[in-house]
Design an enzyme around this catalytic site. Structure first.
Site, PDB file in Angstrom:
ATOM      1  N   ASN A 117       8.161 -12.437  13.914  1.00 25.26           N
ATOM      2  CA  ASN A 117       8.871 -13.715  13.989  1.00 25.26           C
ATOM      3  C   ASN A 117      10.051 -13.519  14.935  1.00 25.26           C
ATOM      4  O   ASN A 117      11.088 -12.978  14.550  1.00 25.26           O
ATOM      5  CB  ASN A 117       9.332 -14.091  12.569  1.00 25.26           C
ATOM      6  CG  ASN A 117      10.106 -15.385  12.538  1.00 25.26           C
ATOM      7  OD1 ASN A 117      10.389 -15.995  13.571  1.00 25.26           O
ATOM      8  ND2 ASN A 117      10.469 -15.816  11.343  1.00 25.26           N
ATOM      9  N   ARG A 153       4.748 -15.945  14.497  1.00 26.70           N
ATOM     10  CA  ARG A 153       5.252 -17.264  14.152  1.00 26.70           C
ATOM     11  C   ARG A 153       5.605 -17.982  15.456  1.00 26.70           C
ATOM     12  O   ARG A 153       6.358 -17.448  16.277  1.00 26.70           O
ATOM     13  CB  ARG A 153       6.499 -17.144  13.289  1.00 26.70           C
ATOM     14  CG  ARG A 153       7.063 -18.508  12.963  1.00 26.70           C
ATOM     15  CD  ARG A 153       8.405 -18.408  12.304  1.00 26.70           C
ATOM     16  NE  ARG A 153       8.893 -19.732  11.971  1.00 26.70           N
ATOM     17  CZ  ARG A 153      10.174 -20.028  11.817  1.00 26.70           C
ATOM     18  NH1 ARG A 153      11.088 -19.100  11.957  1.00 26.70           N
ATOM     19  NH2 ARG A 153      10.520 -21.258  11.516  1.00 26.70           N
ATOM     20  N   HIS A 187       8.850 -25.907   9.569  1.00 28.77           N
ATOM     21  CA  HIS A 187       8.776 -25.183   8.284  1.00 28.77           C
ATOM     22  C   HIS A 187       7.448 -25.432   7.579  1.00 28.77           C
ATOM     23  O   HIS A 187       7.361 -25.334   6.352  1.00 28.77           O
ATOM     24  CB  HIS A 187       9.904 -25.613   7.310  1.00 28.77           C
ATOM     25  CG  HIS A 187      11.286 -25.252   7.745  1.00 28.77           C
ATOM     26  ND1 HIS A 187      12.355 -26.114   7.572  1.00 28.77           N
ATOM     27  CD2 HIS A 187      11.778 -24.136   8.324  1.00 28.77           C
ATOM     28  CE1 HIS A 187      13.454 -25.538   8.029  1.00 28.77           C
ATOM     29  NE2 HIS A 187      13.127 -24.343   8.495  1.00 28.77           N
ATOM     30  N   HIS A 239      12.836 -27.218   1.674  1.00 28.42           N
ATOM     31  CA  HIS A 239      13.059 -25.868   2.186  1.00 28.42           C
ATOM     32  C   HIS A 239      14.512 -25.816   2.671  1.00 28.42           C
ATOM     33  O   HIS A 239      14.873 -26.463   3.661  1.00 28.42           O
ATOM     34  CB  HIS A 239      12.090 -25.554   3.340  1.00 28.42           C
ATOM     35  CG  HIS A 239      12.364 -24.215   3.951  1.00 28.42           C
ATOM     36  ND1 HIS A 239      11.590 -23.104   3.681  1.00 28.42           N
ATOM     37  CD2 HIS A 239      13.348 -23.793   4.787  1.00 28.42           C
ATOM     38  CE1 HIS A 239      12.092 -22.065   4.321  1.00 28.42           C
ATOM     39  NE2 HIS A 239      13.154 -22.459   5.006  1.00 28.42           N
ATOM     40  N   GLY A 259      17.203 -23.304   3.886  1.00 27.37           N
ATOM     41  CA  GLY A 259      17.693 -22.004   4.342  1.00 27.37           C
ATOM     42  C   GLY A 259      18.808 -22.288   5.323  1.00 27.37           C
ATOM     43  O   GLY A 259      19.599 -23.222   5.130  1.00 27.37           O
ATOM     44  N   ASN A 260      18.867 -21.507   6.410  1.00 27.81           N
ATOM     45  CA  ASN A 260      19.816 -21.862   7.467  1.00 27.81           C
ATOM     46  C   ASN A 260      19.369 -23.148   8.141  1.00 27.81           C
ATOM     47  O   ASN A 260      20.161 -24.012   8.465  1.00 27.81           O
ATOM     48  CB  ASN A 260      19.909 -20.727   8.469  1.00 27.81           C
ATOM     49  CG  ASN A 260      21.331 -20.275   8.594  1.00 27.81           C
ATOM     50  OD1 ASN A 260      22.260 -21.085   8.503  1.00 27.81           O
ATOM     51  ND2 ASN A 260      21.513 -18.990   8.776  1.00 27.81           N
ATOM     52  N   GLY A 261      18.039 -23.282   8.333  1.00 26.15           N
ATOM     53  CA  GLY A 261      17.441 -24.573   8.693  1.00 26.15           C
ATOM     54  C   GLY A 261      16.956 -25.223   7.409  1.00 26.15           C
ATOM     55  O   GLY A 261      16.560 -24.520   6.487  1.00 26.15           O
ATOM     56  N   ARG A 278      23.454 -26.986  12.059  1.00 24.33           N
ATOM     57  CA  ARG A 278      22.887 -28.186  12.701  1.00 24.33           C
ATOM     58  C   ARG A 278      23.331 -29.438  11.952  1.00 24.33           C
ATOM     59  O   ARG A 278      23.353 -29.455  10.726  1.00 24.33           O
ATOM     60  CB  ARG A 278      21.358 -28.118  12.710  1.00 24.33           C
ATOM     61  CG  ARG A 278      20.804 -27.159  13.731  1.00 24.33           C
ATOM     62  CD  ARG A 278      19.311 -26.998  13.601  1.00 24.33           C
ATOM     63  NE  ARG A 278      18.966 -25.645  13.218  1.00 24.33           N
ATOM     64  CZ  ARG A 278      17.777 -25.246  12.793  1.00 24.33           C
ATOM     65  NH1 ARG A 278      16.787 -26.109  12.704  1.00 24.33           N
ATOM     66  NH2 ARG A 278      17.561 -24.004  12.451  1.00 24.33           N
ATOM     67  N   ARG A 331      26.709 -19.285   0.164  1.00 21.69           N
ATOM     68  CA  ARG A 331      27.369 -18.429  -0.846  1.00 21.69           C
ATOM     69  C   ARG A 331      28.881 -18.460  -0.675  1.00 21.69           C
ATOM     70  O   ARG A 331      29.626 -18.634  -1.640  1.00 21.69           O
ATOM     71  CB  ARG A 331      26.927 -16.964  -0.661  1.00 21.69           C
ATOM     72  CG  ARG A 331      25.847 -16.534  -1.583  1.00 21.69           C
ATOM     73  CD  ARG A 331      25.324 -15.205  -1.153  1.00 21.69           C
ATOM     74  NE  ARG A 331      24.943 -15.248   0.261  1.00 21.69           N
ATOM     75  CZ  ARG A 331      24.121 -14.407   0.838  1.00 21.69           C
ATOM     76  NH1 ARG A 331      23.618 -13.419   0.161  1.00 21.69           N
ATOM     77  NH2 ARG A 331      23.806 -14.518   2.110  1.00 21.69           N
ATOM     78  N   GLU A 353      16.408 -21.382  -3.480  1.00 22.26           N
ATOM     79  CA  GLU A 353      15.992 -20.375  -4.462  1.00 22.26           C
ATOM     80  C   GLU A 353      17.168 -19.811  -5.249  1.00 22.26           C
ATOM     81  O   GLU A 353      16.965 -19.164  -6.275  1.00 22.26           O
ATOM     82  CB  GLU A 353      15.289 -19.209  -3.741  1.00 22.26           C
ATOM     83  CG  GLU A 353      13.963 -19.587  -3.140  1.00 22.26           C
ATOM     84  CD  GLU A 353      13.447 -18.551  -2.151  1.00 22.26           C
ATOM     85  OE1 GLU A 353      13.778 -17.363  -2.298  1.00 22.26           O
ATOM     86  OE2 GLU A 353      12.717 -18.956  -1.220  1.00 22.26           O
ATOM     87  N   GLU A 368       7.068 -16.862   3.776  1.00 17.52           N
ATOM     88  CA  GLU A 368       6.566 -17.244   5.099  1.00 17.52           C
ATOM     89  C   GLU A 368       5.799 -16.096   5.757  1.00 17.52           C
ATOM     90  O   GLU A 368       4.740 -16.314   6.335  1.00 17.52           O
ATOM     91  CB  GLU A 368       7.724 -17.714   5.984  1.00 17.52           C
ATOM     92  CG  GLU A 368       8.227 -19.084   5.555  1.00 17.52           C
ATOM     93  CD  GLU A 368       9.472 -19.512   6.293  1.00 17.52           C
ATOM     94  OE1 GLU A 368      10.546 -18.970   6.008  1.00 17.52           O
ATOM     95  OE2 GLU A 368       9.370 -20.400   7.156  1.00 17.52           O
TER      96      GLU A 368
END
Ligand code: AMP
Length: 398
Positions: free
Chosen positions: A10, A89, A178, A206, A208-210, A239, A283, A332, A383
């Site tokens: 990836n 990916r 994603h 989903h 995450g950072n994206g 973003r 976090r 998660e 993934e």
């Protein structure tokens, strides 16, 4: 019978994630990350994990090719003759691909002509493919596209309200991203609840950072929050997600900003980072919120409200709702984000069980809804594992 192994690659603009996977067991024999690449300095690092042990090595040259040339012998030493192929990916497959593909010259050409639609992502993916093909010329290489799962969107969901010519001649439409993750977690959610994936309807988030949401009907994506590029939709790490399209003109006219500066703002300086003025990391934001940081508090509120709004909007694509799924680093792990988001969604009969919500962190899957609520599930995404399985499936048909 011994199964073959798949190397998953990836490639990002300055990093490469990799994993050597036994797709039949979902066993990761070695996995890791090369980071700080393409920085024109000697700061590149290779981290890897093997048999529970973590290792780091400095790279002599900080390029994608050098990182792959360093990591591939390690992979080869472990895999021996069991390596059957490499799964790459690829972020944007345009309208060309609705499933994973063996990388032929024609597939490479299609990925190249899609660069215009994904200038931040596809060039890095191409670098990874070309470097890996040079280093492993005898292996089959497979492209697994983030966009492929969303090729089932109906036209009323994927078209923008723009003149037909822009779609027909320039590919201006919504694609969604994603896909590997949305597909995996919706299938897993069906398995966890004893429903048939071909006969169940899900909203997936989903985060995450994206970040993106999807509406999935009987195993097919029917709508999703990301669009022509991975910038549309939710608030993300850096973003902006949706903004008024007139913002571009406003910034150009009032501040004299050019397209590069506006792209940089919307992709790298906005989202949680821009709102909080502190960080893109959830976090750290949660901790800062507890310490009374107003920017962090606002960033979390906006993030959750916009996420809930997107889920409610996507419910239009479903004939019924069997459950809602959280995944990705935030989905998660952040009980706070899940609780705040669901608090906006009582009209969809979604209510959270606080104890179950608090327990589903650090990779623990489970149901977190209150009694009488529609299902709410936490499902850790996979993934790399899914890319390995998709690659093996394509190679077995080959
Ligand atoms: P990903 O891109 O899927 O690795 O997700 C990265 C995001 O997950 C970052 O915003 C992290 O701060 C967030 N994240 C990871 N662990 C936690 C946690 N324990 N609590 C809240 N957010 C977390």
């Amino acid at each position: 019978m011994e199964q073959g192994l798949v190397l998953v690659i990836n490639c990002g603009s300055s990093s490469i994630k990799f994993a050597l996977v036994d797709p039949s067991q979902n066993d990761f024999l070695i996995s890791g990350l090369a980071e700080r690449l393409a920085t024109n300095n000697d700061e590149g690092l290779l981290h890897w994990q093997q048999n529970g042990q973590k290792n780091t090595q400095a790279l002599a040259v900080s390029t994608h090719h050098a990182a792959l040339a360093t990591l591939l012998p390690k992979v080869q030493a472990i895999a021996g003759s069991r390596l059957i192929g490499v799964g790459h990916r690829v972020v944007h497959g345009g309208e060309h691909f609705s499933s994973a593909q063996i990388i032929t010259p024609a597939v490479l050409h299609a990925i190249r002509i899609t660069v215009q639609l994904a200038p931040l992502h596809n060039p890095a993916n191409l670098l990874g493919i070309e470097a890996a093909q040079t280093l492993f010329p005898d292996l089959a290489h497979v492209a697994v596209f983030d966009t492929a799962f969303h090729q089932t969107l109906p036209e009323h969901a994927y078209r923008y309200a723009l003149p037909e010519m822009l779609y027909r001649d320039y590919g201006v439409r919504r694609y969604g991203f994603h896909g590997t993750s949305h597909q995996y977690v919706s299938q897993h959610a069906a398995e966890m609840t004893g429903l048939a994936v071909r006969n169940s309807c899900w909203l997936t988030a989903h985060l995450g950072n994206g970040c993106s949401t999807a509406a999935i009907v009987n195993g097919e994506s029917r709508d999703t929050s990301m669009g022509m590029t991975p910038l549309e939709g939710l608030v993300m790490g850096t973003r902006s997600g949706d903004v008024d399209p007139n913002l571009h003109g406003y910034l150009a006219r009032t501040l004299g900003w050019n397209l590069e500066k506006i792209d940089q703002l919307l992709n790298h300086e906005s989202g949680l980072l821009g709102l909080s003025g502190l960080t893109n990391d959830m976090r750290t934001l949660e901790q800062a919120r507890l310490n009374g940081h107003t920017g962090a508090t606002l960033a979390i509120e906006v993030f959750c409200y916009r996420l809930a709004k997107s889920l409610a909007a996507l419910s239009c694509a479903l004939p019924q709702l069997d459950g809602m799924v959280f995944t990705g680093g935030i989905g998660e792990n952040s009980a706070l984000v899940r609780e705040k988001t669901i608090a906006h969604l009582h009209l969809l009969n979604l209510y959270i069980n606080p104890a179950a919500n608090a327990a589903c962190v650090h990779g623990k899957a489970g149901a977190i809804q209150a009694e009488g609520s529609v299902r709410i599930l936490v499902v850790p995404t996979d993934e790399e594992g899914q890319i390995a399985r998709d690659t093996a499936t394509v190679l077995n048909k080959y």
